[in-house]
Write an enzyme that holds these catalytic residues in place. Sequence first.
Site, PDB file in Angstrom:
ATOM      1  NE  ARG A  18     -30.271 -22.762 -13.120  1.00 34.13           N
ATOM      2  CZ  ARG A  18     -30.604 -21.552 -12.367  1.00 34.13           C
ATOM      3  NH1 ARG A  18     -29.876 -20.904 -12.350  1.00 34.13           N
ATOM      4  NH2 ARG A  18     -31.901 -21.337 -12.207  1.00 34.13           N
ATOM      5  CG  ASN A  75     -30.608 -21.707 -16.706  1.00 31.47           C
ATOM      6  OD1 ASN A  75     -30.396 -23.098 -16.600  1.00 31.47           O
ATOM      7  ND2 ASN A  75     -31.879 -21.368 -15.789  1.00 31.47           N
TER       8      ASN A  75
END
Length: 93
Positions: A21, A39
């Site tokens: 990320r 996620n």
Amino acid sequence: MARIRAVQARVMGQVQGVAYRAWTRGTAETLGLRGWVRNEPNGSVSALLIGPQDKIDDMIARMWDGPGAASVRDVERHPETVVDGFEPFEIHR
């Protein structure tokens, strides 16, 4: 001026717990994209990429590599409706 597009990407493989990320946000910011990354419960990572088509295509190509510890198995992409309201690229938790 390039037309703004939006694409939803889903990255599968070993992509959680490897700074995927943060890497996505940094790479997207470098390319001048807006949107978010998060996620997913199934172990994948999803991202909304907003910007010129050539920059989105570049980002999708880079997502196959990701950060060094990632092992990407697949990157799906789906067109989305262009939306307003995303200034910085955000990490959603």
